[in-house]
Design a protein around this motif. Structure first.
Motif, PDB file in Angstrom:
ATOM      1  N   ASN A   1       0.879  -1.165   0.000  1.00  0.00           N
ATOM      2  CA  ASN A   1       0.000   0.000   0.000  1.00  0.00           C
ATOM      3  C   ASN A   1       0.921   1.220   0.000  1.00  0.00           C
ATOM      4  O   ASN A   1       1.413   1.647   1.035  1.00  0.00           O
ATOM      5  CB  ASN A   1      -0.914  -0.001   1.223  1.00  0.00           C
ATOM      6  CG  ASN A   1      -1.947   1.123   1.178  1.00  0.00           C
ATOM      7  OD1 ASN A   1      -2.035   1.858   0.190  1.00  0.00           O
ATOM      8  ND2 ASN A   1      -2.723   1.256   2.232  1.00  0.00           N
ATOM      9  N   ASN A   2       1.180   1.758  -1.176  1.00  0.00           N
ATOM     10  CA  ASN A   2       2.230   2.751  -1.383  1.00  0.00           C
ATOM     11  C   ASN A   2       1.768   4.167  -1.019  1.00  0.00           C
ATOM     12  O   ASN A   2       0.665   4.585  -1.398  1.00  0.00           O
ATOM     13  CB  ASN A   2       2.661   2.737  -2.858  1.00  0.00           C
ATOM     14  CG  ASN A   2       3.213   1.393  -3.285  1.00  0.00           C
ATOM     15  OD1 ASN A   2       4.374   1.081  -3.060  1.00  0.00           O
ATOM     16  ND2 ASN A   2       2.368   0.571  -3.924  1.00  0.00           N
ATOM     17  N   TRP A   3       2.643   4.879  -0.306  1.00  0.00           N
ATOM     18  CA  TRP A   3       2.441   6.304  -0.064  1.00  0.00           C
ATOM     19  C   TRP A   3       3.299   7.040  -1.083  1.00  0.00           C
ATOM     20  O   TRP A   3       4.517   6.890  -1.104  1.00  0.00           O
ATOM     21  CB  TRP A   3       2.852   6.675   1.353  1.00  0.00           C
ATOM     22  CG  TRP A   3       2.762   8.149   1.633  1.00  0.00           C
ATOM     23  CD1 TRP A   3       3.797   9.036   1.686  1.00  0.00           C
ATOM     24  CD2 TRP A   3       1.578   8.900   1.895  1.00  0.00           C
ATOM     25  NE1 TRP A   3       3.329  10.299   1.957  1.00  0.00           N
ATOM     26  CE2 TRP A   3       1.973  10.250   2.098  1.00  0.00           C
ATOM     27  CE3 TRP A   3       0.228   8.576   1.976  1.00  0.00           C
ATOM     28  CZ2 TRP A   3       1.065  11.257   2.381  1.00  0.00           C
ATOM     29  CZ3 TRP A   3      -0.680   9.588   2.259  1.00  0.00           C
ATOM     30  CH2 TRP A   3      -0.267  10.905   2.456  1.00  0.00           C
ATOM     31  N   VAL A   4       2.654   7.834  -1.965  1.00  0.00           N
ATOM     32  CA  VAL A   4       3.342   8.409  -3.113  1.00  0.00           C
ATOM     33  C   VAL A   4       3.134   9.926  -3.122  1.00  0.00           C
ATOM     34  O   VAL A   4       2.039  10.410  -3.402  1.00  0.00           O
ATOM     35  CB  VAL A   4       2.822   7.783  -4.432  1.00  0.00           C
ATOM     36  CG1 VAL A   4       3.608   8.318  -5.625  1.00  0.00           C
ATOM     37  CG2 VAL A   4       2.897   6.265  -4.375  1.00  0.00           C
ATOM     38  N   PHE A   5       4.198  10.655  -2.818  1.00  0.00           N
ATOM     39  CA  PHE A   5       4.152  12.117  -2.838  1.00  0.00           C
ATOM     40  C   PHE A   5       5.319  12.607  -3.685  1.00  0.00           C
ATOM     41  O   PHE A   5       6.334  13.091  -3.176  1.00  0.00           O
ATOM     42  CB  PHE A   5       4.233  12.660  -1.415  1.00  0.00           C
ATOM     43  CG  PHE A   5       3.949  14.141  -1.296  1.00  0.00           C
ATOM     44  CD1 PHE A   5       3.447  14.886  -2.361  1.00  0.00           C
ATOM     45  CD2 PHE A   5       4.184  14.795  -0.101  1.00  0.00           C
ATOM     46  CE1 PHE A   5       3.187  16.229  -2.256  1.00  0.00           C
ATOM     47  CE2 PHE A   5       3.933  16.157   0.034  1.00  0.00           C
ATOM     48  CZ  PHE A   5       3.431  16.881  -1.042  1.00  0.00           C
ATOM     49  N   PRO A   6       5.201  12.488  -5.015  1.00  0.00           N
ATOM     50  CA  PRO A   6       6.315  12.842  -5.901  1.00  0.00           C
ATOM     51  C   PRO A   6       6.338  14.327  -6.217  1.00  0.00           C
ATOM     52  O   PRO A   6       5.353  15.047  -6.005  1.00  0.00           O
ATOM     53  CB  PRO A   6       5.991  12.037  -7.163  1.00  0.00           C
ATOM     54  CG  PRO A   6       4.483  12.037  -7.196  1.00  0.00           C
ATOM     55  CD  PRO A   6       4.045  11.985  -5.749  1.00  0.00           C
ATOM     56  N   SER A   7       7.468  14.785  -6.747  1.00  0.00           N
ATOM     57  CA  SER A   7       7.524  16.150  -7.259  1.00  0.00           C
ATOM     58  C   SER A   7       6.646  16.232  -8.498  1.00  0.00           C
ATOM     59  O   SER A   7       6.372  15.225  -9.162  1.00  0.00           O
ATOM     60  CB  SER A   7       8.960  16.541  -7.589  1.00  0.00           C
ATOM     61  OG  SER A   7       9.515  15.646  -8.536  1.00  0.00           O
ATOM     62  N   ALA A   8       6.211  17.438  -8.829  1.00  0.00           N
ATOM     63  CA  ALA A   8       5.228  17.611  -9.899  1.00  0.00           C
ATOM     64  C   ALA A   8       5.722  17.057 -11.232  1.00  0.00           C
ATOM     65  O   ALA A   8       4.935  16.508 -12.010  1.00  0.00           O
ATOM     66  CB  ALA A   8       4.872  19.092 -10.044  1.00  0.00           C
ATOM     67  N   PHE A   9       7.029  17.164 -11.516  1.00  0.00           N
ATOM     68  CA  PHE A   9       7.503  16.774 -12.842  1.00  0.00           C
ATOM     69  C   PHE A   9       7.579  15.265 -13.044  1.00  0.00           C
ATOM     70  O   PHE A   9       7.802  14.807 -14.165  1.00  0.00           O
ATOM     71  CB  PHE A   9       8.860  17.423 -13.136  1.00  0.00           C
ATOM     72  CG  PHE A   9      10.035  16.810 -12.441  1.00  0.00           C
ATOM     73  CD1 PHE A   9      10.794  15.824 -13.054  1.00  0.00           C
ATOM     74  CD2 PHE A   9      10.388  17.229 -11.160  1.00  0.00           C
ATOM     75  CE1 PHE A   9      11.880  15.265 -12.408  1.00  0.00           C
ATOM     76  CE2 PHE A   9      11.479  16.679 -10.521  1.00  0.00           C
ATOM     77  CZ  PHE A   9      12.220  15.689 -11.141  1.00  0.00           C
ATOM     78  N   ILE A  10       7.394  14.457 -11.978  1.00  0.00           N
ATOM     79  CA  ILE A  10       7.380  13.007 -12.191  1.00  0.00           C
ATOM     80  C   ILE A  10       6.069  12.359 -11.752  1.00  0.00           C
ATOM     81  O   ILE A  10       5.995  11.138 -11.615  1.00  0.00           O
ATOM     82  CB  ILE A  10       8.557  12.305 -11.484  1.00  0.00           C
ATOM     83  CG1 ILE A  10       8.536  12.568  -9.984  1.00  0.00           C
ATOM     84  CG2 ILE A  10       9.876  12.702 -12.100  1.00  0.00           C
ATOM     85  CD1 ILE A  10       9.564  11.719  -9.245  1.00  0.00           C
ATOM     86  N   VAL A  11       5.030  13.171 -11.557  1.00  0.00           N
ATOM     87  CA  VAL A  11       3.728  12.605 -11.187  1.00  0.00           C
ATOM     88  C   VAL A  11       3.253  11.596 -12.229  1.00  0.00           C
ATOM     89  O   VAL A  11       2.821  10.480 -11.899  1.00  0.00           O
ATOM     90  CB  VAL A  11       2.674  13.714 -10.996  1.00  0.00           C
ATOM     91  CG1 VAL A  11       1.274  13.124 -10.924  1.00  0.00           C
ATOM     92  CG2 VAL A  11       2.968  14.522  -9.743  1.00  0.00           C
ATOM     93  N   LEU A  12       3.342  11.974 -13.518  1.00  0.00           N
ATOM     94  CA  LEU A  12       2.887  11.065 -14.569  1.00  0.00           C
ATOM     95  C   LEU A  12       3.679   9.764 -14.571  1.00  0.00           C
ATOM     96  O   LEU A  12       3.119   8.678 -14.753  1.00  0.00           O
ATOM     97  CB  LEU A  12       2.977  11.742 -15.935  1.00  0.00           C
ATOM     98  CG  LEU A  12       1.913  12.806 -16.234  1.00  0.00           C
ATOM     99  CD1 LEU A  12       2.190  13.467 -17.574  1.00  0.00           C
ATOM    100  CD2 LEU A  12       0.515  12.177 -16.247  1.00  0.00           C
ATOM    101  N   LYS A  13       4.999   9.852 -14.381  1.00  0.00           N
ATOM    102  CA  LYS A  13       5.822   8.645 -14.338  1.00  0.00           C
ATOM    103  C   LYS A  13       5.430   7.766 -13.157  1.00  0.00           C
ATOM    104  O   LYS A  13       5.387   6.537 -13.267  1.00  0.00           O
ATOM    105  CB  LYS A  13       7.299   9.017 -14.242  1.00  0.00           C
ATOM    106  CG  LYS A  13       7.873   9.641 -15.506  1.00  0.00           C
ATOM    107  CD  LYS A  13       9.355   9.938 -15.342  1.00  0.00           C
ATOM    108  CE  LYS A  13       9.944  10.538 -16.610  1.00  0.00           C
ATOM    109  NZ  LYS A  13      11.401  10.831 -16.461  1.00  0.00           N
ATOM    110  N   ALA A  14       5.142   8.398 -12.019  1.00  0.00           N
ATOM    111  CA  ALA A  14       4.759   7.633 -10.836  1.00  0.00           C
ATOM    112  C   ALA A  14       3.425   6.931 -11.037  1.00  0.00           C
ATOM    113  O   ALA A  14       3.269   5.749 -10.698  1.00  0.00           O
ATOM    114  CB  ALA A  14       4.689   8.555  -9.618  1.00  0.00           C
TER     115      ALA A  14
END
Length: 244
Positions: free
Chosen positions: A187-200
């Motif tokens: 159950n992943n907690w994902v808070f990426p920077s804006a420029f890699i949101v799509l990749k995440a």
């Protein structure tokens, strides 16, 4: 007894620490100091840099003899004979105990600062996208959508969970570069920077994984259309989006 030898370089700056192993080509360490650590003496920070790099790469270097290069003559001496300064001596003991736990023998060696440029650059690196959510907000979302098992974009000083991935290796991180990891069965907690949101988001879909993604409420951003079907799920100053 440790036998195979590896070369390690480390350095400390006013803002953080950095280091790398010559033998582990992709294992680069970097991180920022806490407020209290940044106020320590330069020798204390140099010793702490050695300790944090060892804690970051230790499991990959288990059972080895380390030729450890630093541009701090004081740190080299203290590692070898200790210090009358209690704080510095305690750091040397922590370093020794960490090495013992991993069956690692450290041989410190001084080198001029100009020959330690890569570690110096790493120690001065500041990632403008290294952020985290307020812990009270995380706690609320974790109760609602958790428990989460892995923080996929974090550092040792801001991770929300004991298991986390970082951009660079730093103490306690489970892996560097989370997009190279398999996110399935977590159950992943994902808070990426804006420029890699799509990749995440794409990585989550490819892994058929589950988790909660935190993104800015930014309708003009390139990632917004990919999330638009679920908008309204949580819309204040951020959006939380869960993938099944």
């Amino acid at each position: 007894m440790a036998c195979a030898t590896s070369a390690i370089y480390s350095d400390a700056s006013d803002s953080g620490f950095g280091g790398f192993s010559v033998q582990l080509s992709d294992s680069v360490c970097a991180g920022l100091w806490s407020d209290s650590e940044s106020k320590e003496s330069s020798t204390s920070r140099e010793l702490r840099a050695l300790l944090y790099v060892l804690r970051s790469l230790g499991t990959q270097l288990r059972g080895k003899k380390l030729k450890w290069y630093t541009d701090s003559q004081n740190a080299c001496r203290i590692i070898s004979v200790g210090s009358t300064n209690a704080n510095l001596h305690d750091l040397s003991i922590d370093l020794y105990n960490c090495g013992m736990d991993l069956n690692i023998h450290i041989e410190p060696e001084w080198l001029p600062r100009e020959l330690n440029s890569r570690a110096d650059q790493l120690s001065r690196f500041i990632d403008p996208d290294d952020w985290s959510l307020n812990r009270s907000v995380f706690s609320h979302l974790d109760k609602r959508f958790g428990p989460h098992t892995v923080d996929r974009f974090a550092s040792h000083y801001n991770a929300q969970l004991s298991r986390f991935n970082s951009r660079f290796w730093n103490p306690g991180c489970e892996a560097a570069d989370s997009l190279t990891q398999n996110w399935a069965c977590e159950n992943n907690w994902v808070f990426p920077s804006a420029f890699i949101v799509l990749k995440a988001v794409q990585h989550m879909r490819e892994c058929k994984s589950y988790g909660t993604v935190i993104v800015p409420e930014w309708p003009s951003a390139p990632f917004w259309p990919a999330l638009s079907p679920t908008l309204g799920f949580l819309r204040t100053y951020l959006v939380a989006h869960s993938f099944a």
